[in-house]
Design a protein around this motif. Structure first.
Motif, PDB file in Angstrom:
ATOM      1  N   PHE A 506      84.461 -17.753  36.467  1.00  0.00           N
ATOM      2  CA  PHE A 506      85.048 -16.332  36.652  1.00  0.00           C
ATOM      3  C   PHE A 506      83.953 -15.699  37.691  1.00  0.00           C
ATOM      4  O   PHE A 506      84.413 -15.007  38.441  1.00  0.00           O
ATOM      5  N   ALA A 507      82.686 -16.153  37.439  1.00  0.00           N
ATOM      6  CA  ALA A 507      81.898 -15.353  38.084  1.00  0.00           C
ATOM      7  C   ALA A 507      81.833 -15.795  39.545  1.00  0.00           C
ATOM      8  O   ALA A 507      81.213 -15.397  40.625  1.00  0.00           O
ATOM      9  N   GLU A 508      82.189 -17.079  39.729  1.00  0.00           N
ATOM     10  CA  GLU A 508      82.456 -17.793  41.116  1.00  0.00           C
ATOM     11  C   GLU A 508      83.715 -17.220  41.912  1.00  0.00           C
ATOM     12  O   GLU A 508      84.051 -17.464  42.928  1.00  0.00           O
ATOM     13  N   GLY A 509      84.603 -16.403  41.034  1.00  0.00           N
ATOM     14  CA  GLY A 509      85.873 -15.898  41.583  1.00  0.00           C
ATOM     15  C   GLY A 509      87.012 -16.453  41.111  1.00  0.00           C
ATOM     16  O   GLY A 509      87.965 -16.371  41.807  1.00  0.00           O
ATOM     17  N   TYR A 510      86.999 -17.418  40.207  1.00  0.00           N
ATOM     18  CA  TYR A 510      88.307 -18.239  39.808  1.00  0.00           C
ATOM     19  C   TYR A 510      88.641 -18.019  38.684  1.00  0.00           C
ATOM     20  O   TYR A 510      87.645 -18.182  37.642  1.00  0.00           O
ATOM     21  N   GLY A 511      89.730 -18.025  38.066  1.00  0.00           N
ATOM     22  CA  GLY A 511      90.332 -17.670  36.994  1.00  0.00           C
ATOM     23  C   GLY A 511      91.087 -19.106  36.331  1.00  0.00           C
ATOM     24  O   GLY A 511      91.079 -19.992  37.139  1.00  0.00           O
ATOM     25  N   GLY A 513      93.558 -21.843  35.751  1.00  0.00           N
ATOM     26  CA  GLY A 513      94.679 -22.280  36.444  1.00  0.00           C
ATOM     27  C   GLY A 513      93.966 -22.443  37.918  1.00  0.00           C
ATOM     28  O   GLY A 513      94.924 -23.337  38.744  1.00  0.00           O
ATOM     29  N   ASP A 514      92.885 -21.793  37.994  1.00  0.00           N
ATOM     30  CA  ASP A 514      92.449 -22.221  39.650  1.00  0.00           C
ATOM     31  C   ASP A 514      91.407 -23.333  39.578  1.00  0.00           C
ATOM     32  O   ASP A 514      91.127 -23.596  40.811  1.00  0.00           O
ATOM     33  N   TYR A 515      91.084 -23.850  38.610  1.00  0.00           N
ATOM     34  CA  TYR A 515      90.304 -24.999  38.519  1.00  0.00           C
ATOM     35  C   TYR A 515      90.324 -25.924  37.423  1.00  0.00           C
ATOM     36  O   TYR A 515      91.459 -25.799  36.604  1.00  0.00           O
ATOM     37  N   VAL A 516      89.743 -27.255  37.661  1.00  0.00           N
ATOM     38  CA  VAL A 516      90.210 -28.386  36.630  1.00  0.00           C
ATOM     39  C   VAL A 516      88.829 -28.531  35.674  1.00  0.00           C
ATOM     40  O   VAL A 516      87.892 -28.411  36.044  1.00  0.00           O
ATOM     41  N   THR A 517      89.537 -28.642  34.382  1.00  0.00           N
ATOM     42  CA  THR A 517      88.272 -28.872  33.534  1.00  0.00           C
ATOM     43  C   THR A 517      88.620 -30.485  32.855  1.00  0.00           C
ATOM     44  O   THR A 517      89.719 -30.815  32.699  1.00  0.00           O
ATOM     45  N   GLU A 518      87.357 -31.036  33.051  1.00  0.00           N
ATOM     46  CA  GLU A 518      87.424 -32.511  32.418  1.00  0.00           C
ATOM     47  C   GLU A 518      86.125 -32.803  31.288  1.00  0.00           C
ATOM     48  O   GLU A 518      85.377 -31.918  31.536  1.00  0.00           O
ATOM     49  N   ALA A 519      86.556 -33.637  30.335  1.00  0.00           N
ATOM     50  CA  ALA A 519      85.685 -33.811  29.494  1.00  0.00           C
ATOM     51  C   ALA A 519      85.522 -35.314  29.093  1.00  0.00           C
ATOM     52  O   ALA A 519      86.593 -36.068  29.065  1.00  0.00           O
ATOM     53  N   ARG A 520      84.432 -35.796  28.714  1.00  0.00           N
ATOM     54  CA  ARG A 520      84.417 -37.160  28.187  1.00  0.00           C
ATOM     55  C   ARG A 520      83.285 -37.332  27.193  1.00  0.00           C
ATOM     56  O   ARG A 520      82.370 -36.464  26.995  1.00  0.00           O
ATOM     57  N   LEU A 521      83.187 -38.211  26.519  1.00  0.00           N
ATOM     58  CA  LEU A 521      82.266 -38.640  25.555  1.00  0.00           C
ATOM     59  C   LEU A 521      81.482 -39.806  25.886  1.00  0.00           C
ATOM     60  O   LEU A 521      82.003 -40.785  26.403  1.00  0.00           O
ATOM     61  N   VAL A 556      83.749 -28.216  34.996  1.00  0.00           N
ATOM     62  CA  VAL A 556      84.647 -27.567  35.502  1.00  0.00           C
ATOM     63  C   VAL A 556      84.397 -27.121  36.951  1.00  0.00           C
ATOM     64  O   VAL A 556      83.381 -27.221  37.608  1.00  0.00           O
ATOM     65  N   ARG A 557      85.628 -27.532  37.818  1.00  0.00           N
ATOM     66  CA  ARG A 557      85.586 -27.828  39.217  1.00  0.00           C
ATOM     67  C   ARG A 557      86.719 -27.095  39.869  1.00  0.00           C
ATOM     68  O   ARG A 557      87.636 -27.453  39.496  1.00  0.00           O
ATOM     69  N   LYS A 558      86.228 -25.991  40.747  1.00  0.00           N
ATOM     70  CA  LYS A 558      87.374 -25.845  41.911  1.00  0.00           C
ATOM     71  C   LYS A 558      87.480 -26.613  42.962  1.00  0.00           C
ATOM     72  O   LYS A 558      86.382 -26.914  43.766  1.00  0.00           O
ATOM     73  N   GLN A 559      88.349 -27.789  43.313  1.00  0.00           N
ATOM     74  CA  GLN A 559      88.498 -28.735  44.010  1.00  0.00           C
ATOM     75  C   GLN A 559      88.766 -28.247  45.412  1.00  0.00           C
ATOM     76  O   GLN A 559      89.922 -27.398  45.613  1.00  0.00           O
ATOM     77  N   LEU A 560      88.050 -28.475  46.324  1.00  0.00           N
ATOM     78  CA  LEU A 560      88.445 -27.997  47.834  1.00  0.00           C
ATOM     79  C   LEU A 560      88.433 -29.155  48.659  1.00  0.00           C
ATOM     80  O   LEU A 560      88.755 -29.173  49.917  1.00  0.00           O
TER      81      LEU A 560
END
Length: 644
Positions: A506-511, A513-521, A556-560
């Motif tokens: 949000f601080a980068e300007g994205y809400g 749905g605008d970015y991808v969240t990935e998680a792994r163990l 968390v990543r906004k893919q460009l």
């Protein structure tokens, strides 16, 4: 596509490229180590001149969508051993300092030495003893520590460090303690390895002052121009984020990582399976390799062989570059690791430098044209070069300056070649990719010494690392070691990190749905790692139940980034036309007139043979005898030894 500005700050030169309406503009400026914000804005002024035909920084910053910045300052600081002296606080009875020192005695002694103090963990809960407990701060500063790292060895290190922090700020108010910043290792990294966590904190503390002073100054100055988006720092994990969310250690080797992102894209464009790269700058040569279009990255990176808690791209950065000091030691030529940087710079710069460098050698060999070097913006003084080489090299070796030139060139090329052979996996299909301001110059000689017969030089070679960061994603990564009941810890940690990522994006300007969240163990057992992606179900897999440790990693990543699956062709067309000639020193035979091919006049398919010189505004390449070149479909250059 809107306007993007990419800046790569090196030890000697700062590279700037602007991408606007599918047009590409580039420039360079001398790095000003005494005030990095100066070369930052000098570069923006020159960039606006390139983009608009006149200087207009206000317009440039009003139109730009993103400014991405990468730097080799952290790498250079470590290589040259320039930075603050640290004090280390550990718990009483811990042998952590001796274990840290075993990993790298020289680096540990430089960073910390004997500036170590112990604290009794049992006393941390006694507020009445707070003044005595925290007196270690005074003891460390009295012996020269100007930054302090606290790293306790315990399963509850985070709790104990938090207790010490409260006592420290109670007894040393921030307005007093501010002159001696403190870093608590458990706040920086969550890691089951005490050694990695401590090294991470120490190196981060060492790198932090210069990064903090410059980045916040630059960001504040940018705000005066009301830029649309904050300054983005390109990190060594391949992503970018705003200044306030960037850890100093993640700027270490970020410039070289930008170059490797470019190499990866380049390897896909030409379908090259094994690319060994050398980015020759002023202070270091960054060596990397891309195999099967992938950049190798260690989950636990190494800084000069020392393990840290964060991931790092596999890049070696030996202290050898165009501004490395050439000297004689024990009757042999030594190249680096010390560098003259941009100030005072090589002797030929006429800025007070007295040491010999490879830039001075190439000037006297005739490869560099004093009237066009650095885009014609920096006059070179050959007599100063000759005096420096005579005093520092020729006289100690008992030879003439002319005799010293080829010995110096061979020593320089051999040192880079040795680094490439030690680092890289050289096979029949390996090609060398040379970039950086000094990369193309000696590429044929380095390749020959490595046993390689193909070299690629990108048309953006002079600013390739800056160009390479152009389509990086914007994002953050987090990691938490799961303690206690791992399933419960996983659920709580996942919710917490996802929420943290949401705030940061949000601080980068994205809400949402605008970015991808990935998680792994990542589970660790007996030194081996097992990785499992979390795809919907937030649960510990059965195979990780008996692991020594399990870490949750969330990104968390906004893919460009955009991918292009097409391949560029490399085939000969009409012969290239030389625009002028240049006299090169040829040893006993005097001088040799070589054709000069200017990149700006070369068309796809253009080709020629060596010896020759290929040149553009900010780089020069010597095509050795026995080599030939061809311009590719995209305007890049392929050099081959023998006809191919």
């Amino acid at each position: 596509m809107g306007m993007l500005i990419n800046i790569d700050n090196g030890g000697t030169l700062t590279d700037i490229c602007v991408l606007k309406d599918n047009n590409f503009y580039k420039t360079k400026t001398l790095t000003t180590p005494y005030d990095l914000s100066k070369c930052f804005f000098d570069g923006l002024r020159k960039a606006s001149q390139e983009a608009y035909g006149q200087e207009d920084v206000a317009r440039l910053l009003a139109e730009v969508d993103h400014i991405r910045y990468s730097t080799t300052q952290g790498t250079n600081a470590i290589v040259e051993r320039k930075g603050p002296r640290l004090g280390l606080v550990v718990n009483k009875g811990s042998d952590l300092p001796s274990r840290l020192r075993k990993l790298d005695e020289e680096l540990y002694d430089f960073l910390v030495g004997d500036r170590v103090a112990e604290v009794d963990l049992a006393a941390l809960s006694d507020v009445a003893k707070g003044a005595d407990t925290t007196s270690v701060i005074t003891r460390l500063t009295s012996v020269g520590a100007n930054r302090i790292v606290v790293s306790f060895e315990s399963d509850k290190a985070d709790e104990y460090e938090a207790q010490f922090k409260r006592l420290a700020f109670d007894n040393y108010p921030r307005h007093l303690l501010g002159a001696v910043p403190m870093l608590f290792s458990s706040e920086l990294a969550d890691d089951i390895s005490e050694e990695r966590r401590a090294w991470t904190a120490m190196i981060n503390s060492f790198l932090h002052p210069a990064m903090e002073n410059f980045l916040y100054n630059a960001e504040n100055r940018l705000r005066e121009y009301r830029t649309k988006n904050p300054l983005l720092i390109f990190r060594n994990d391949g992503d970018a984020s705003r200044v306030a969310k960037t850890i100093a250690l993640k700027t270490y080797s970020s410039g070289p990582r930008g170059g490797m992102e470019g190499v990866k894209t380049f390897s896909k464009q030409y379908n090259l399976k094994n690319v060994l790269s050398m980015d020759v700058g002023g202070t270091t040569t960054d060596v990397g390799q891309v195999i099967n279009h992938a950049v190798d990255e260690d989950r636990r990176g190494l800084v000069e062989g020392v393990p840290i808690s964060f991931g790092l791209c596999e890049i070696a950065s030996p202290g050898v570059g165009g501004s490395s000091i050439l000297s004689v030691k024990d009757g042999a030529i030594q190249v680096g690791p010390e560098s003259v940087g941009a100030v005072p710079g090589p002797a030929c710069f006429g800025r007070g430098g007295k040491n010999a460098t490879m830039t001075d050698v190439n000037l006297l060999l005739g490869l560099l044209d004093p009237s066009t070097y650095f885009g014609g913006g920096l006059a070179l003084d050959a007599e100063r070069s000759r005096a420096a080489i005579n005093e520092n090299i020729a006289t100690p070796l008992g030879i003439t300056v002319d005799e010293a030139l080829f010995q110096l060139r061979d020593a320089f090329e051999q040192k880079i070649a040795n680094e490439l052979k030690v680092y890289g996996k050289i096979e029949d299909d390996t090609v060398l990719m040379a970039f950086g301001g000094a990369g193309p110059m000696n590429s044929c000689g380095v390749a020959e010494k490595c046993g390689l017969s193909t070299v690629f030089i990108p048309k953006t070679a002079a600013v390739f690392s800056a160009f390479g960061i152009g389509d990086c994603d914007i994002g953050q990564s987090y990691a938490v070691v799961l303690k206690g009941n791992r399933q419960e810890a996983l659920e709580a940690a996942y919710a917490s990190l996802v929420e943290r990522g949401e705030r940061d994006m949000f601080a980068e300007g994205y809400g949402r749905g605008d970015y991808v969240t990935e998680a792994r163990l990542v589970a660790e057992k007996d030194g081996a790692e097992l990785v499992s992606k979390l795809n919907g179900a937030i649960a510990i897999p059965q195979e990780m139940a008996k692991a020594d440790a399990v870490t949750l990693e969330v990104s968390v990543r906004k893919q460009l980034k955009t991918e292009d699956s097409s391949h560029a062709s490399v085939k000969k067309g009409s012969p290239a036309k030389a625009t002028k000639t240049r006299s090169l020193f040829a040893g006993d035979t005097g001088t040799q007139e070589l054709p000069v091919y200017e990149v700006s006049f070369m068309e796809p398919g253009g080709h020629g043979v060596g010896p020759a010189v290929i040149e553009e505004e900010f780089f020069t390449c010597l095509v050795r005898e026995g080599w030939e070149f061809v311009v590719t479909e995209l305007g890049d250059i392929r050099l081959t030894k023998g006809e191919k």
